[in-house]
Design an enzyme around this catalytic site. Structure first.
Site, PDB file in Angstrom:
ATOM      1  N   SER A  34       0.775  -1.229   0.000  1.00  0.00           N
ATOM      2  CA  SER A  34       0.000   0.000   0.000  1.00  0.00           C
ATOM      3  C   SER A  34       0.808   1.282   0.000  1.00  0.00           C
ATOM      4  CB  SER A  34      -0.937   0.015   1.217  1.00  0.00           C
ATOM      5  OG  SER A  34      -0.195   0.023   2.425  1.00  0.00           O
ATOM      6  N   HIS A  64      -5.682  -4.321  -0.032  1.00  0.00           N
ATOM      7  CA  HIS A  64      -5.643  -3.173  -0.932  1.00  0.00           C
ATOM      8  C   HIS A  64      -5.979  -3.560  -2.373  1.00  0.00           C
ATOM      9  CE1 HIS A  64      -4.139  -0.193   1.947  1.00  0.00           C
ATOM     10  NE2 HIS A  64      -3.485  -1.198   2.474  1.00  0.00           N
ATOM     11  N   LYS A 117     -12.116  -0.906   2.961  1.00  0.00           N
ATOM     12  CA  LYS A 117     -11.507  -0.095   1.915  1.00  0.00           C
ATOM     13  C   LYS A 117     -12.438  -0.063   0.702  1.00  0.00           C
ATOM     14  CE  LYS A 117      -6.818  -0.448   3.672  1.00  0.00           C
ATOM     15  NZ  LYS A 117      -7.142  -1.008   4.992  1.00  0.00           N
TER      16      LYS A 117
END
Length: 403
Positions: free
Chosen positions: A188, A216, A247
């Protein structure tokens, strides 16, 4: 002992090293993302967020909001306790079925966060597998490092994405020893991507389990949002996939997806699962709605990738030091902790641009950066405004341009 002085000295040390973290007081506005109200400063009451991990803006999507509103009317606010004490709410069962389907696995297990999922699962696997050796990528997330430490078994670190070094360690360990390779898909801070298929080849050759953190990447890669492993056609070769609901899916929580036996073993042995209140049914309903929507709407992923590529090109054209990245992460090199924080503050105070500074220990000293995460909702005008603001701040602070 003067405890207050001890705590004050610990904070003072962070401030002296320019590592003290300031949390900006913001209020995201439903339907207005990436715009938000800034409660920390009054000279820029409305700002544009450029560093959110709500990568696809699903935390604002009507499908998710409606699912959560309906769920709170039907089920109430909380989960009622741990799943062992209060039972498992059916909304969580439905969410786990969606996650297992997303990753092509027999089962899935939901945790309160991706951090807890990594910590609880890795530590439990290390204890359950006799003589286990965990091989960990050098840039693995703190949650993976903590889980591996808590496992109490032997561990070795291989150089980041270095297949030769990983194979050397596997050879020394021997074919008969139980082994687990722990790594991420999208890293990330740098935005690079692991060679998942090649790591699976080594795992098969030397008899190792594979543990892949896709936090991610889930929602954003693959035809259905299953992650980089789905995109690369190797999802079936991964033994354990770790993901997050916080996320791209826009809510909160973490999970693993794996074989039914492995998931049941974690469910039955991991203290981080057994003794923690589960996510509320409202969150589970929102997450399941987000997963179902993204599975059928690949155009959002296409738009997301286009936005990231466009911003990288604009930054490079302006002579700004955008770091190489093969993913949606757009790191902008600064190389100094004080200047990185000053650049972030100036962007917020003078231009209404919010980008958090990334300093040690999140990244190595001397590699401090601004980490930009464009979303499908960042339009061309916003990007032009961002590049203009960055160019002015770079000149004002005398920061290094692109080589």
């Amino acid at each position: 002992m003067d405890y207050e002085k001890l705590f004050g000295d610990a904070i003072g040390q962070l401030k002296a090293e320019r590592r003290y973290r300031v949390f900006t007081d913001l209020a995201r506005r439903a339907g207005r993302f990436p715009r938000a109200l800034n409660h920390s400063k009054h000279n820029q009451p409305e700002i544009v967020i450029w560093c959110s991990n709500d990568y696809l803006c699903m935390g604002q999507h009507p499908v998710v909001l409606e699912a959560m509103k309906e769920a709170i009317d039907r089920f109430g606010a909380g989960a009622g306790g741990t799943r062992n004490i209060s039972g498992t709410h059916h909304a969580v069962i439905e969410l786990e079925a969606e996650l297992a389907r997303l990753h092509g696995k027999e089962a899935a297990l939901v945790f309160t966060s991706g951090f807890v999922a990594n910590d609880a699962t890795l530590s439990t696997l290390g204890k359950l597998i006799p003589g286990c050796l965990i091989l960990s990528d050098a840039l693995n997330h703190a949650s993976m490092i903590e889980g591996i430490r808590h496992a109490g078994c032997d561990r070795q670190v291989f150089r980041h994405n270095d297949l030769l070094h990983l194979e050397e360690l596997l050879q020394v360990a021997g074919a008969d020893r139980p082994k687990l390779i722990a790594f991420e898909s999208v890293y990330s801070m740098d935005g690079d991507i692991a060679p998942i298929g090649a790591i699976c080849d080594l795992a098969a050759k030397y008899g190792a389990l594979t543990y892949l953190d896709e936090v991610h990447a889930v929602g954003m890669y693959g035809a259905h949002g299953g992650g980089v492993a789905e995109r690369d056609g190797v999802m079936h070769r991964i033994d354990v996939i770790n993901g997050t609901l916080a996320k791209a899916f826009g809510v909160v929580g973490g999970y693993i997806a794996a074989s039914a036996n492995l998931v049941d073993a974690i469910r039955s042995h991991a203290p981080g699962f057994i003794f923690t209140t589960t996510i509320p049914p409202t969150v589970a309903a929102g997450a399941a709605a987000s997963i179902r929507y993204l599975r059928e709407h690949d155009e959002i992923r296409v738009r997301h990738q286009e936005r990231a590529a466009t911003l990288k090109r604009m930054l490079a054209d302006a002579g700004l030091p955008v770091m190489p990245s093969s993913s949606h992460i757009v790191p902008l090199f600064v190389g100094d902790p004080a200047l990185c924080k000053q650049a972030s503050d100036t962007l917020l105070d003078e231009f209404g641009v919010y980008i958090q500074p990334i300093n040690y220990p999140t990244v190595p000293r001397g590699t401090e950066r601004l980490r930009i995460t464009p979303t499908p909702m960042h339009d061309d005008e916003m990007m032009r405004d961002l590049v203009s603001a960055l160019t002015k701040v770079w000149a004002q602070l005398g920061l290094k341009q692109a080589a």
